[in-house]
Design a protein around this motif. Structure first.
Motif, PDB file in Angstrom:
ATOM      1  N   GLU A 198      12.508  -5.521  -1.087  1.00  0.00           N
ATOM      2  CA  GLU A 198      13.249  -5.677  -2.510  1.00  0.00           C
ATOM      3  C   GLU A 198      14.455  -4.694  -2.434  1.00  0.00           C
ATOM      4  OE1 GLU A 198      10.579  -4.120  -5.455  1.00  0.00           O
ATOM      5  OE2 GLU A 198      10.432  -2.230  -4.310  1.00  0.00           O
ATOM      6  N   LYS A 199      14.617  -3.573  -1.546  1.00  0.00           N
ATOM      7  CA  LYS A 199      15.812  -2.766  -1.786  1.00  0.00           C
ATOM      8  C   LYS A 199      16.572  -2.775  -0.689  1.00  0.00           C
ATOM      9  CE  LYS A 199      15.472  -0.438  -5.599  1.00  0.00           C
ATOM     10  NZ  LYS A 199      15.248   1.018  -5.636  1.00  0.00           N
ATOM     11  N   VAL A 245       5.799 -12.626  -1.176  1.00  0.00           N
ATOM     12  CA  VAL A 245       5.048 -12.194  -0.072  1.00  0.00           C
ATOM     13  C   VAL A 245       3.679 -13.029  -0.049  1.00  0.00           C
ATOM     14  CG1 VAL A 245       3.391 -10.211   0.432  1.00  0.00           C
ATOM     15  CG2 VAL A 245       5.479  -9.642  -0.561  1.00  0.00           C
ATOM     16  N   LYS A 246       3.638 -13.273   1.562  1.00  0.00           N
ATOM     17  CA  LYS A 246       2.558 -13.985   2.008  1.00  0.00           C
ATOM     18  C   LYS A 246       2.149 -13.522   3.297  1.00  0.00           C
ATOM     19  CE  LYS A 246       4.602 -17.972   3.980  1.00  0.00           C
ATOM     20  NZ  LYS A 246       5.046 -19.541   4.086  1.00  0.00           N
ATOM     21  N   THR A 269       5.055  -1.810  -5.010  1.00  0.00           N
ATOM     22  CA  THR A 269       4.324  -2.520  -6.055  1.00  0.00           C
ATOM     23  C   THR A 269       3.627  -3.478  -5.492  1.00  0.00           C
ATOM     24  OG1 THR A 269       6.179  -2.094  -7.555  1.00  0.00           O
ATOM     25  CG2 THR A 269       4.864  -3.987  -8.235  1.00  0.00           C
ATOM     26  N   GLU A 270       4.015  -4.007  -4.485  1.00  0.00           N
ATOM     27  CA  GLU A 270       3.374  -5.271  -3.834  1.00  0.00           C
ATOM     28  C   GLU A 270       1.839  -4.785  -2.945  1.00  0.00           C
ATOM     29  OE1 GLU A 270       7.172  -8.293  -3.044  1.00  0.00           O
ATOM     30  OE2 GLU A 270       6.653  -6.529  -1.511  1.00  0.00           O
ATOM     31  N   THR A 272       0.327  -2.262  -3.819  1.00  0.00           N
ATOM     32  CA  THR A 272      -0.624  -1.965  -5.123  1.00  0.00           C
ATOM     33  C   THR A 272      -1.184  -3.163  -5.607  1.00  0.00           C
ATOM     34  OG1 THR A 272       0.608  -0.126  -5.882  1.00  0.00           O
ATOM     35  CG2 THR A 272      -0.811  -1.016  -7.333  1.00  0.00           C
ATOM     36  N   TYR A 273      -0.580  -4.365  -5.781  1.00  0.00           N
ATOM     37  CA  TYR A 273      -0.985  -5.577  -6.143  1.00  0.00           C
ATOM     38  C   TYR A 273      -2.132  -6.255  -5.168  1.00  0.00           C
ATOM     39  CZ  TYR A 273      -1.173 -10.684  -6.445  1.00  0.00           C
ATOM     40  OH  TYR A 273      -1.346 -12.198  -6.566  1.00  0.00           O
ATOM     41  N   LEU A 274      -1.916  -5.914  -3.699  1.00  0.00           N
ATOM     42  CA  LEU A 274      -2.749  -6.282  -2.566  1.00  0.00           C
ATOM     43  C   LEU A 274      -3.922  -5.628  -2.346  1.00  0.00           C
ATOM     44  CD1 LEU A 274      -0.297  -7.554   0.102  1.00  0.00           C
ATOM     45  CD2 LEU A 274      -1.948  -9.078  -1.361  1.00  0.00           C
ATOM     46  N   ASP A 275      -3.793  -4.322  -3.051  1.00  0.00           N
ATOM     47  CA  ASP A 275      -5.113  -3.296  -2.773  1.00  0.00           C
ATOM     48  C   ASP A 275      -6.317  -4.008  -3.467  1.00  0.00           C
ATOM     49  OD1 ASP A 275      -6.283  -0.949  -2.162  1.00  0.00           O
ATOM     50  OD2 ASP A 275      -6.024  -0.003  -4.183  1.00  0.00           O
ATOM     51  N   GLY A 276      -7.315  -4.202  -2.529  1.00  0.00           N
ATOM     52  CA  GLY A 276      -8.550  -4.617  -2.871  1.00  0.00           C
ATOM     53  C   GLY A 276      -8.492  -6.218  -2.890  1.00  0.00           C
ATOM     54  N   GLY A 277      -7.522  -6.748  -2.531  1.00  0.00           N
ATOM     55  CA  GLY A 277      -7.280  -8.247  -2.161  1.00  0.00           C
ATOM     56  C   GLY A 277      -7.532  -8.702  -0.983  1.00  0.00           C
ATOM     57  N   PHE A 278      -8.212  -8.252  -0.248  1.00  0.00           N
ATOM     58  CA  PHE A 278      -8.743  -8.677   1.216  1.00  0.00           C
ATOM     59  C   PHE A 278     -10.117  -8.937   1.201  1.00  0.00           C
ATOM     60  CE2 PHE A 278      -5.083  -5.460   1.714  1.00  0.00           C
ATOM     61  CZ  PHE A 278      -4.199  -6.608   2.220  1.00  0.00           C
ATOM     62  N   ALA A 279     -10.531 -10.076   1.882  1.00  0.00           N
ATOM     63  CA  ALA A 279     -12.059 -10.405   1.814  1.00  0.00           C
ATOM     64  C   ALA A 279     -12.041 -10.921   3.288  1.00  0.00           C
ATOM     65  CB  ALA A 279     -12.161 -11.708   1.056  1.00  0.00           C
ATOM     66  N   VAL A 280     -13.113 -10.422   3.927  1.00  0.00           N
ATOM     67  CA  VAL A 280     -13.606 -10.676   5.185  1.00  0.00           C
ATOM     68  C   VAL A 280     -15.017 -11.168   5.251  1.00  0.00           C
ATOM     69  CG1 VAL A 280     -14.062  -9.929   7.750  1.00  0.00           C
ATOM     70  CG2 VAL A 280     -11.979  -9.176   6.196  1.00  0.00           C
ATOM     71  N   LYS A 281     -15.244 -12.514   5.718  1.00  0.00           N
ATOM     72  CA  LYS A 281     -16.704 -12.972   5.809  1.00  0.00           C
ATOM     73  C   LYS A 281     -17.152 -13.914   7.105  1.00  0.00           C
ATOM     74  CE  LYS A 281     -16.901 -14.024   0.736  1.00  0.00           C
ATOM     75  NZ  LYS A 281     -17.071 -15.344  -0.273  1.00  0.00           N
ATOM     76  N   SER A 282     -18.386 -13.667   7.315  1.00  0.00           N
ATOM     77  CA  SER A 282     -18.866 -14.431   8.350  1.00  0.00           C
ATOM     78  C   SER A 282     -19.999 -15.261   7.833  1.00  0.00           C
ATOM     79  CB  SER A 282     -19.206 -13.374   9.431  1.00  0.00           C
ATOM     80  OG  SER A 282     -19.993 -14.384  10.554  1.00  0.00           O
ATOM     81  N   SER A 283     -19.796 -16.622   7.983  1.00  0.00           N
ATOM     82  CA  SER A 283     -20.857 -17.456   7.125  1.00  0.00           C
ATOM     83  C   SER A 283     -20.832 -16.815   5.652  1.00  0.00           C
ATOM     84  CB  SER A 283     -22.251 -17.471   7.696  1.00  0.00           C
ATOM     85  OG  SER A 283     -21.892 -17.830   9.285  1.00  0.00           O
TER      86      SER A 283
END
Length: 331
Positions: A198-199, A245-246, A269-270, A272-283
């Motif tokens: 952004e800068k 962002v992706k 800022t981005e 912070t937006y992604l904080d806690g936005g990750f999910a890891v699963k197995s089945s």
């Protein structure tokens, strides 16, 4: 230089002469002279001196302009009574006279050995470049009424510098500066312009140099923004768009870690937006992870207490499709 100037130059200039590894540095007048000399546009004095501080005559500037414009010598059009039939610059004088770029002094005189003033140089280069005189523009410094519009246009285009008086004799260095800017030696174009984050943006030029520029105002994702970038003393207007962002990929990077990469560096800022936005699963089993962003903010390491071998899905907030990651027993 704000305007884009394009002239036909006879012969290609040798780019290695004027290329500089210091991409943001302005070329010196001597370097510009060397580039023009390599192209056969200008000449130095016996012994190799460029004579940058010496005055330049009407005959000398006629040759420079004729070669810059790609005009062939035209001795027949030089009918001035003070230009002898065997005068060295007769063909060049005739060429610029016929083209209407350098005019005579009246009474069928050209004054080939007279020094050219800065305001006369301004008129010549403005007409050579096809620029429009700025008749209503203010000019700080002594200038003749007839030359005011030409001087203003030349200053705006970056072809001459502001000074106390434009009625004084011009130096060879001043003319070579303008000639270089009008020549194909300086015809560098923007190849690409991208937003790093952004800068910060990166602009790649046709000569291969890359300019990195920090912005005072942050870019808005998805919004095209125009930015002025200066390179080798000229200003280029570029348009950049900060991509949304992706996440682009996810892969195992340790016994209990998965690294997710992004399409660009993330802002604070981005992140912070992604904080806690990750999910890891197995089945159907979810594995809590802690996120640590890389120093360049282009990736993040997701660490878990335990990740048994198997297939996982990694979901990233803001990225549509989840990633499939195969975790090996040991890495």
């Amino acid at each position: 230089m704000k305007k884009s100037l394009s002239l036909v130059v006879t012969g290609a200039l040798v780019t290695s002469v004027f290329a500089s590894s210091a991409f943001a540095a302005e070329l010196t007048t001597q370097q510009k002279f060397d580039a023009l000399k390599a192209a056969g546009i200008v000449e130095g004095y016996p012994g190799g001196s460029a004579g940058l501080d010496k005055n330049i005559t009407r005959a000398e500037i006629s040759k420079v302009v004729a070669l810059l414009q790609g005009l062939g010598e035209d001795a027949a059009s030089s009918k001035y009574k003070d230009v002898a039939a065997n005068y060295w610059a007769k063909g060049y004088i005739g060429a610029v006279t016929k083209a209407g770029i350098v005019n005579g002094l009246g009474n069928n005189l050209f004054g080939p050995t007279q020094n050219v003033t800065v305001e006369q140089v301004a008129k010549i280069i403005v007409e050579s470049a096809g620029l429009t005189p700025k008749a209503d523009a203010a000019v700080s410094g002594a200038v003749s009424a007839w030359a005011k519009g030409y001087v203003a246009a030349a200053i705006e285009a970056g072809l001459i510098d502001q000074q106390a008086s434009y009625k004084v004799a011009a130096t060879r260095g001043q003319v070579f500066e303008a000639a270089y800017d009008l020549s194909s030696a300086s015809a560098v174009s923007v190849k690409s312009a991208v937003a790093v984050d952004e800068k910060n943006i990166e602009v790649t030029f046709s000569d291969g140099q890359v300019v990195k520029q920090a912005l005072t105002t942050a870019l808005v994702a998805g919004q095209a923004t125009k930015v002025d970038v200066t390179y080798n003393g000229k200003t280029y207007s570029v348009e950049v768009t900060l991509q949304a962002v992706k996440a682009t990929e996810a892969a195992q990077s340790g016994a209990k870690a998965i690294t997710v990469k992004f399409n660009r560096a993330l802002s604070a800022t981005e992140k912070t937006y992604l904080d806690g936005g990750f999910a890891v699963k197995s089945s159907l089993t979810s594995f809590p992870v802690t996120a640590k962003f890389a120093d360049d903010n282009k990736s993040v390491v997701l660490s878990a207490v335990y990740l048994p071998a198997g297939d996982y899905t990694v979901t990233v907030k803001g990225t549509d499709a989840p990633f499939t990651v195969k975790i090996a027993a040991s890495v």
